[in-house]
Design a protein around this motif. Structure first.
Motif, PDB file in Angstrom:
ATOM      1  N   GLY A   1       0.293  48.950   1.260  1.00 43.72           N
ATOM      2  CA  GLY A   1       0.100  50.187   0.519  1.00 43.72           C
ATOM      3  C   GLY A   1       1.062  50.326  -0.643  1.00 43.72           C
ATOM      4  O   GLY A   1       1.481  49.356  -1.269  1.00 43.72           O
ATOM      5  N   CYS A   2       1.419  51.595  -0.911  1.00 41.84           N
ATOM      6  CA  CYS A   2       2.219  51.899  -2.098  1.00 41.84           C
ATOM      7  C   CYS A   2       3.670  51.509  -1.956  1.00 41.84           C
ATOM      8  O   CYS A   2       4.365  51.324  -2.951  1.00 41.84           O
ATOM      9  CB  CYS A   2       2.130  53.391  -2.415  1.00 41.84           C
ATOM     10  N   GLY A   3       4.188  51.351  -0.740  1.00 42.70           N
ATOM     11  CA  GLY A   3       5.583  50.964  -0.556  1.00 42.70           C
ATOM     12  C   GLY A   3       6.539  52.141  -0.650  1.00 42.70           C
ATOM     13  O   GLY A   3       6.168  53.259  -1.017  1.00 42.70           O
ATOM     14  N   ILE A   4       7.787  51.862  -0.317  1.00 44.94           N
ATOM     15  CA  ILE A   4       8.820  52.896  -0.280  1.00 44.94           C
ATOM     16  C   ILE A   4      10.019  52.399  -1.079  1.00 44.94           C
ATOM     17  O   ILE A   4      10.466  51.267  -0.885  1.00 44.94           O
ATOM     18  CB  ILE A   4       9.254  53.196   1.172  1.00 44.94           C
ATOM     19  N   PRO A   5      10.569  53.205  -1.986  1.00 47.99           N
ATOM     20  CA  PRO A   5      11.765  52.785  -2.731  1.00 47.99           C
ATOM     21  C   PRO A   5      12.932  52.505  -1.792  1.00 47.99           C
ATOM     22  O   PRO A   5      13.083  53.155  -0.745  1.00 47.99           O
ATOM     23  CB  PRO A   5      12.060  53.981  -3.647  1.00 47.99           C
ATOM     24  N   ALA A   6      13.773  51.545  -2.161  1.00 46.04           N
ATOM     25  CA  ALA A   6      14.913  51.165  -1.310  1.00 46.04           C
ATOM     26  C   ALA A   6      15.865  52.332  -1.090  1.00 46.04           C
ATOM     27  O   ALA A   6      16.480  52.438  -0.023  1.00 46.04           O
ATOM     28  CB  ALA A   6      15.651  49.983  -1.945  1.00 46.04           C
ATOM     29  N   SER A   7      15.994  53.228  -2.068  1.00 45.85           N
ATOM     30  CA  SER A   7      16.919  54.353  -1.932  1.00 45.85           C
ATOM     31  C   SER A   7      16.481  55.351  -0.869  1.00 45.85           C
ATOM     32  O   SER A   7      17.288  56.198  -0.455  1.00 45.85           O
ATOM     33  CB  SER A   7      17.059  55.073  -3.278  1.00 45.85           C
ATOM     34  N   GLU A   8      15.223  55.269  -0.408  1.00 47.13           N
ATOM     35  CA  GLU A   8      14.710  56.241   0.557  1.00 47.13           C
ATOM     36  C   GLU A   8      14.476  55.634   1.933  1.00 47.13           C
ATOM     37  O   GLU A   8      13.948  56.307   2.816  1.00 47.13           O
ATOM     38  CB  GLU A   8      13.414  56.866   0.021  1.00 47.13           C
ATOM     39  N   HIS A   9      14.871  54.366   2.132  1.00 45.71           N
ATOM     40  CA  HIS A   9      14.630  53.728   3.421  1.00 45.71           C
ATOM     41  C   HIS A   9      15.330  54.444   4.562  1.00 45.71           C
ATOM     42  O   HIS A   9      14.790  54.555   5.669  1.00 45.71           O
ATOM     43  CB  HIS A   9      15.097  52.263   3.371  1.00 45.71           C
ATOM     44  N   SER A  10      16.566  54.914   4.321  1.00 48.92           N
ATOM     45  CA  SER A  10      17.321  55.568   5.396  1.00 48.92           C
ATOM     46  C   SER A  10      16.912  57.021   5.599  1.00 48.92           C
ATOM     47  O   SER A  10      17.289  57.632   6.600  1.00 48.92           O
ATOM     48  CB  SER A  10      18.817  55.503   5.082  1.00 48.92           C
ATOM     49  N   SER A  11      16.143  57.581   4.669  1.00 49.33           N
ATOM     50  CA  SER A  11      15.801  59.008   4.753  1.00 49.33           C
ATOM     51  C   SER A  11      14.430  59.260   5.363  1.00 49.33           C
ATOM     52  O   SER A  11      14.166  60.377   5.819  1.00 49.33           O
ATOM     53  CB  SER A  11      15.843  59.640   3.355  1.00 49.33           C
ATOM     54  N   ILE A  12      13.572  58.243   5.378  1.00 49.00           N
ATOM     55  CA  ILE A  12      12.206  58.495   5.830  1.00 49.00           C
ATOM     56  C   ILE A  12      12.146  58.787   7.329  1.00 49.00           C
ATOM     57  O   ILE A  12      11.127  59.298   7.813  1.00 49.00           O
ATOM     58  CB  ILE A  12      11.288  57.300   5.500  1.00 49.00           C
ATOM     59  N   PHE A  13      13.206  58.461   8.073  1.00 47.58           N
ATOM     60  CA  PHE A  13      13.216  58.751   9.507  1.00 47.58           C
ATOM     61  C   PHE A  13      13.796  60.132   9.815  1.00 47.58           C
ATOM     62  O   PHE A  13      13.937  60.495  10.978  1.00 47.58           O
ATOM     63  CB  PHE A  13      14.026  57.679  10.257  1.00 47.58           C
ATOM     64  N   ASP A  14      14.157  60.890   8.775  1.00 49.79           N
ATOM     65  CA  ASP A  14      14.646  62.255   8.976  1.00 49.79           C
ATOM     66  C   ASP A  14      13.459  63.209   9.114  1.00 49.79           C
ATOM     67  O   ASP A  14      12.426  63.022   8.448  1.00 49.79           O
ATOM     68  CB  ASP A  14      15.516  62.700   7.797  1.00 49.79           C
ATOM     69  N   PRO A  15      13.585  64.227   9.950  1.00 46.82           N
ATOM     70  CA  PRO A  15      12.479  65.180  10.115  1.00 46.82           C
ATOM     71  C   PRO A  15      12.138  65.880   8.805  1.00 46.82           C
ATOM     72  O   PRO A  15      13.023  66.206   8.009  1.00 46.82           O
ATOM     73  CB  PRO A  15      13.025  66.184  11.144  1.00 46.82           C
ATOM     74  N   PHE A  16      10.847  66.053   8.578  1.00 39.29           N
ATOM     75  CA  PHE A  16      10.293  66.800   7.442  1.00 39.29           C
ATOM     76  C   PHE A  16      10.524  66.097   6.096  1.00 39.29           C
ATOM     77  O   PHE A  16      10.289  66.697   5.050  1.00 39.29           O
ATOM     78  CB  PHE A  16      10.851  68.226   7.366  1.00 39.29           C
TER      79      PHE A  16
END
Length: 478
Positions: free
Chosen positions: A404-419
């Protein structure tokens, strides 16, 4: 918003960006010491050189005065013995008669100095001695008139070789410079050791704070005595921690209570709507469509509230898990059937051998469903989804790959945070509210596993779940 227990930032990152406080203090104090010692050394060398020059000039002036006085009392034809009397290995003397400019006497063992006498700038030399460099040697020059009862008889020329003294002084200055640099290196080492020892309480607090992330204990002081400033800082951080902890606890209680109440009410509403749909034979198409939309949205809200309640129980450690050896191969097949019962998406499964993990079957199935739904949601329908299952020496590994569209490296650690959701403009505008991956992380870590992501924008994402192998799988074969 999730409140993290403890103090997560590292103390060494407080201040300038990515600069060690110990390094900054060491460099700063060493620089000040370098400037201080360097200034003192430079001033000392300058004073020593000045004293050497002044001493030789004064000595030359004294010799010139005494010799000129002796020559004034002596007949010009007898000046040679006077010069021989005052000559020394490094002192050259010459006397010139005023009437015809003839050199009547000269004395001194300076090699070839007499031959160079015409080239020496005597005209620029006065009765005050001056230091000049001649043929690579430091020479003190002096010219003194010889007078008797006001009558000029001639001139006295003096040259003193002070090269040896200059060389000794230069050697002494170089030794002083080397000793200064060595002292600075020793001082820098001692300063670094002292600063490191002084900052030990901060490092211990940093380790304690990192170890207490997610635990209900407040930050405490180290066992040994600490500076007053550190003690005040710890007290302020402890007070802030208590306030954040109380706020987080009240927030969790409010969320859980509200979710429970809303879930109960929505369950009743869903029941009435579904009952109306089953019995409403006289409903118009528009009414039936409205009730179906209401039932669908109510069902979605109930699942959302269930996720909120489960996430609250996971964070508080109240979610009970039934850990036992389970076959991940069968769990994968069941999860795929539940997520895509009509097989509308191409899901490629690579499982070369059976993998048995120590986990909760229901919860690992839930983890798989969240990750598969996430892969379907953020990739196009014609793009395949790859699921790989294998094991290492200690882990059972599940990998889900989408294109798919992928996720920027700067947001890898944040995507597991709620909301938390990746910016919608980079991907699709539809989707959930950001609880799926938070639940995945909480469930996997609750089963003593790990979850991570590797992703490149435009090239898709790969989510990796690691679970402990079942005990009998870990035991070496006899």
């Amino acid at each position: 918003m999730r409140i993290r227990h403890g103090i997560s930032p590292s103390f060494k990152q407080i201040g300038l960006e990515r600069t060690s406080l110990q390094l900054r203090l060491t460099v700063g104090i060493t620089t000040i010491a370098l400037l201080g010692i360097g200034s003192i050394g430079t001033w000392t060398a300058w004073q020593m050189r000045k004293m050497l020059v002044v001493d030789h000039k004064e000595t030359m002036a004294t010799v010139a005065t005494h010799v000129s006085q002796r020559l004034a009392k002596t007949d010009p034809d007898a000046w040679q013995p006077v010069l021989d009397e005052w000559a020394s290995p490094n002192l050259w003397l010459a006397a010139k008669r005023f009437e015809d400019g003839k050199v009547l006497a000269r004395s001194g063992p300076l090699v070839d100095f007499a031959a160079k006498m015409p080239a020496i700038p005597w005209a620029q030399t006065s009765s005050k001695p001056t230091v000049q460099r001649i043929d690579g040697r430091q020479i003190v020059l002096c010219r003194k008139p010889v007078t008797r009862t006001g009558q000029l008889l001639g001139e006295l020329y003096l040259a003193r070789d002070v090269t040896h003294d200059y060389n000794v002084l230069s050697t002494l200055i170089n030794t002083l410079l080397f000793a200064t640099l060595l002292a600075l290196a020793v001082i820098a080492g001692l300063i670094a050791m002292y600063i490191r020892r002084s900052l030990r309480p901060l490092r211990q607090m940093n380790q304690m704070a990192s170890a207490q992330v997610g635990k209900p204990q407040p930050l405490s002081l180290p066992a040994q005595p600490v500076p007053v400033e550190v003690e005040g800082f710890v007290q302020a951080m402890s007070s802030l921690y208590n306030q954040l902890s109380e706020t987080g606890e009240r927030q969790r209680q409010f969320t859980n209570s509200l979710s429970h109440e809303l879930r109960t009410s929505l369950s009743l509403i869903q029941g009435y709507v579904q009952s109306t749909l089953r019995r409403g034979d006289n409903l118009t198409p528009a009414q039936r469509e409205a009730l179906e939309i209401a039932a669908s949205e109510t069902h979605r809200m109930i699942h959302l509230l269930k996720d909120l309640l489960d996430l609250g129980r996971m964070n508080s450690g109240k979610l009970e898990l039934c850990l036992k050896p389970i076959s991940l191969n069968s769990v994968v097949e069941s999860a795929i059937e539940l997520v895509d019962p009509e097989q509308q998406r191409l899901i490629e499964v690579e499982a070369p051998a059976p993998v048995v993990a120590h986990a909760d079957m229901a919860q690992i199935s839930r983890v798989l469903m969240h990750l598969l739904k996430n892969a379907m949601q953020y990739s196009k329908p014609d793009q395949p989804i790859q699921l790989k299952l294998y094991q290492t020496s200690v882990w059972a590994v599940l990998q889900i790959r989408d294109y798919g569209c992928g996720i920027p490296a700067s947001e890898h650690s944040s995507i597991f945070d709620p909301f938390y959701r990746v910016e919608a403009s980079r991907c699709r505008s539809t989707g959930g509210i950001g609880l799926g991956l938070a639940i995945v992380k909480a469930l996997v870590e609750g089963m003593a596993g790990k979850v991570g992501v590797e992703s490149t924008p435009g090239d898709g994402s790969t989510f990796t779940v690691k679970l402990p192998l079942a005990p009998e799988v870990n035991q070496p074969k006899s």
